[in-house]
Design a protein around this motif. Sequence first.
Motif, mmCIF file in Angstrom:
data_model
loop_
_atom_site.group_PDB
_atom_site.id
_atom_site.type_symbol
_atom_site.label_atom_id
_atom_site.label_comp_id
_atom_site.label_asym_id
_atom_site.label_seq_id
_atom_site.Cartn_x
_atom_site.Cartn_y
_atom_site.Cartn_z
ATOM 1 N N UNK A 104 0.795 -1.225 0.000
ATOM 2 C CA UNK A 104 0.000 0.000 0.000
ATOM 3 C C UNK A 104 0.834 1.284 0.000
ATOM 4 N N UNK A 105 1.814 1.418 0.913
ATOM 5 C CA UNK A 105 2.570 2.683 0.932
ATOM 6 C C UNK A 105 3.266 2.974 -0.395
ATOM 7 N N UNK A 106 3.907 1.920 -0.948
ATOM 8 C CA UNK A 106 4.597 2.086 -2.226
ATOM 9 C C UNK A 106 3.619 2.487 -3.321
ATOM 10 N N UNK A 107 2.486 1.808 -3.320
ATOM 11 C CA UNK A 107 1.469 2.069 -4.337
ATOM 12 C C UNK A 107 1.042 3.529 -4.335
ATOM 13 N N UNK A 108 0.845 4.068 -3.116
ATOM 14 C CA UNK A 108 0.395 5.459 -3.023
ATOM 15 C C UNK A 108 1.439 6.390 -3.611
ATOM 16 N N UNK A 109 2.726 6.031 -3.473
ATOM 17 C CA UNK A 109 3.773 6.892 -3.996
ATOM 18 C C UNK A 109 3.923 6.759 -5.505
ATOM 19 N N UNK A 110 3.844 5.539 -6.022
ATOM 20 C CA UNK A 110 4.133 5.381 -7.449
ATOM 21 C C UNK A 110 2.886 5.509 -8.317
ATOM 22 N N UNK A 111 1.705 5.324 -7.736
ATOM 23 C CA UNK A 111 0.499 5.547 -8.532
ATOM 24 C C UNK A 111 -0.172 6.851 -8.116
ATOM 25 N N UNK A 112 -0.126 7.111 -6.833
ATOM 26 C CA UNK A 112 -0.752 8.342 -6.348
ATOM 27 C C UNK A 112 -2.067 8.060 -5.674
ATOM 28 N N UNK A 113 -2.541 9.052 -4.910
ATOM 29 C CA UNK A 113 -3.827 8.896 -4.239
ATOM 30 C C UNK A 113 -4.923 8.709 -5.263
ATOM 31 N N UNK A 114 -5.925 7.908 -4.888
ATOM 32 C CA UNK A 114 -7.091 7.832 -5.762
ATOM 33 C C UNK A 114 -7.486 6.426 -6.144
ATOM 34 N N UNK A 115 -8.454 6.397 -6.999
ATOM 35 C CA UNK A 115 -9.073 5.152 -7.426
ATOM 36 C C UNK A 115 -8.078 4.111 -7.919
ATOM 37 N N UNK A 116 -7.151 4.579 -8.777
ATOM 38 C CA UNK A 116 -6.300 3.596 -9.442
ATOM 39 C C UNK A 116 -5.442 2.827 -8.452
ATOM 40 N N UNK A 117 -4.971 3.503 -7.389
ATOM 41 C CA UNK A 117 -4.205 2.814 -6.354
ATOM 42 C C UNK A 117 -5.041 1.724 -5.712
ATOM 43 N N UNK A 118 -6.269 2.067 -5.349
ATOM 44 C CA UNK A 118 -7.136 1.105 -4.672
ATOM 45 C C UNK A 118 -7.430 -0.081 -5.576
#
Lengths: 266, 310
Positions: free
Chosen positions: B166-180
């Motif tokens: 999760x933390x990595x995802x938020x950084x490399x994809x960014x906040x929002x739908x696509x991360x989730x």
Amino acid sequence: MSMTPLDTAADGTVVLTHLGKHFPGAPLPAVTDVSLNIGSGEFVCIVGASGCGKSTVLRMVAGFEQATDGAAQVSGRDVSGPGPDRGVVFQDYGLFPWLTVTENIAYGPRQARLAKADVQDRTSRALESVGLTRVARSFPHQLSGGMQQRVAIARVLANRPAVMLMDEPFGALDALTRSGMQQELRRTHHEAGVTILFVTHSIEEAVFLADRVVVMAGGSSHGNSGHVREVVPITLGQDRDPASGEFNEIKRYINGLVHAGNAVPV
Amino acid sequence: MTTPVPTTSARTAGDVASAPATAPPSGGASTRGAASRQPSTASRSGKGRAWLLAIPVPIAILILWTLGVQGEWILPFGIKMAFLPTPMDVGARLWDFAFGGIMNDAFSGTLWAHLWASTLRVLQGFGLATALAVPLGVVMGRSKTVFRMLEPTINLIRPIPVTAWAPLTLLIIGFGDRSTVFLVFLAAFFPLLLNTITGVQQVPERLLEASSMLGTPASQALYKVVLPAAIPSIVSGMRVALGLAWVILVVGETVGITTGLGAAITQAQEQSRTDLIIAGMIVIGLAGFAADRLLTLAVRLVVGRRPLAT
């Protein structure tokens, strides 16, 4: 009811010439030098102790195993792989669990792209011939072992093969079911006029069913390769009484062949 | 061994034998019918008893919960029940969350919007995982080469918990739908892949032999035999994956998302509204349960009464 093969070229003869199988990595061939001529419509049983290679011979005729020596010919053509002209009945049935009894039986005719009416006709005939019409819509796991094996036989009959290859088909059944199935099979063989090659370890079964009994011997536990010891013609006619003297005489003779002097190939 | 059979003429025996030959199957069918009817009535009364047995425990929990909140009990782990709402409070909040009219605050009547947003994310992640994992699993199950190429890598990545992504995802994809959606995809992917591989690898060789001797060319064996035989495995993989998708949703919706059940309980936590948190938890649980039931139902609609047990 006529169940003769549609393809007249498929006469159902089986010719084995010096057939052998050497599995990779094994010190000895599993089977060596099996030569046999089976006539159209003949019923031949192969008997022998465990490991003598009788199933391997059948699997080579079926095309599941590639022969490493010699050749198998069915209806005059070299066997190069499995095909619908050689229907196989397995000891463990091998039914498709996701198909109903009817669908299992219709599988072959559908695969052959027959017209819908023909598929239906063949399926219902095959169902009838093994007495399973009432469970046509059941799934295999809902049936007893004997009934599942009837489905497996019907599935092969619906394909109208020239040769039926049966690998200890009644080995997993109880004695009563087994003797009933043996009588049914004799009737089926008579009606369908199909060539049958039948592997069993029951000498009584072989003598009851076959026109000729192929006795195999040897195997890795005897330090040699499986081979044919003798081919015994059964001259008991159509009505066979396993309690009769002549039946038991043949049984004793074959029993002697199966068990005596296994070390030396004949 | 064969039992001795007194034979008359084989030909007449053959014709006559057709009668007794049909008798056992019909007898078998009728006993089977009776057998299948009996357990169903038995299980109906058994089900009634099961319901009766199941009722007291939740009622006891609700009573103890209410008493605990009123008596300000402190439970093991230092659980301070004084901070909890009563079941009645939660019930009222749940009603208001769904339909409004009680509290009339920012959360009133917003449940459906949150539920819809979450459901969409689960469907996207789960759908994507299914679309990729099932074909890949079939190829890996069928081809030893592909399996040997990919299996070690997959088993290196698989043990990493999706929450750790999760933390990595938020950084490399960014906040929002696509991360989730990505996190849901990740959570659903591996159980689906592994179940599909196993299902395909465990297709009995015998069935392939049977199909080939009935005339199926090797090129058709995949969809004639392998896929149908592997379906039960794939379906159980889908159920596990769907369950995990809902689990990971809450993690995936905690940051940078305003609509969604996970987002709702995160906001409730920031405002210390325990009644809303519990209401959200209940909805997520029910949604996961309903999703599993809907999936099972959909599968049944497709396969009919074909057996799904492996």
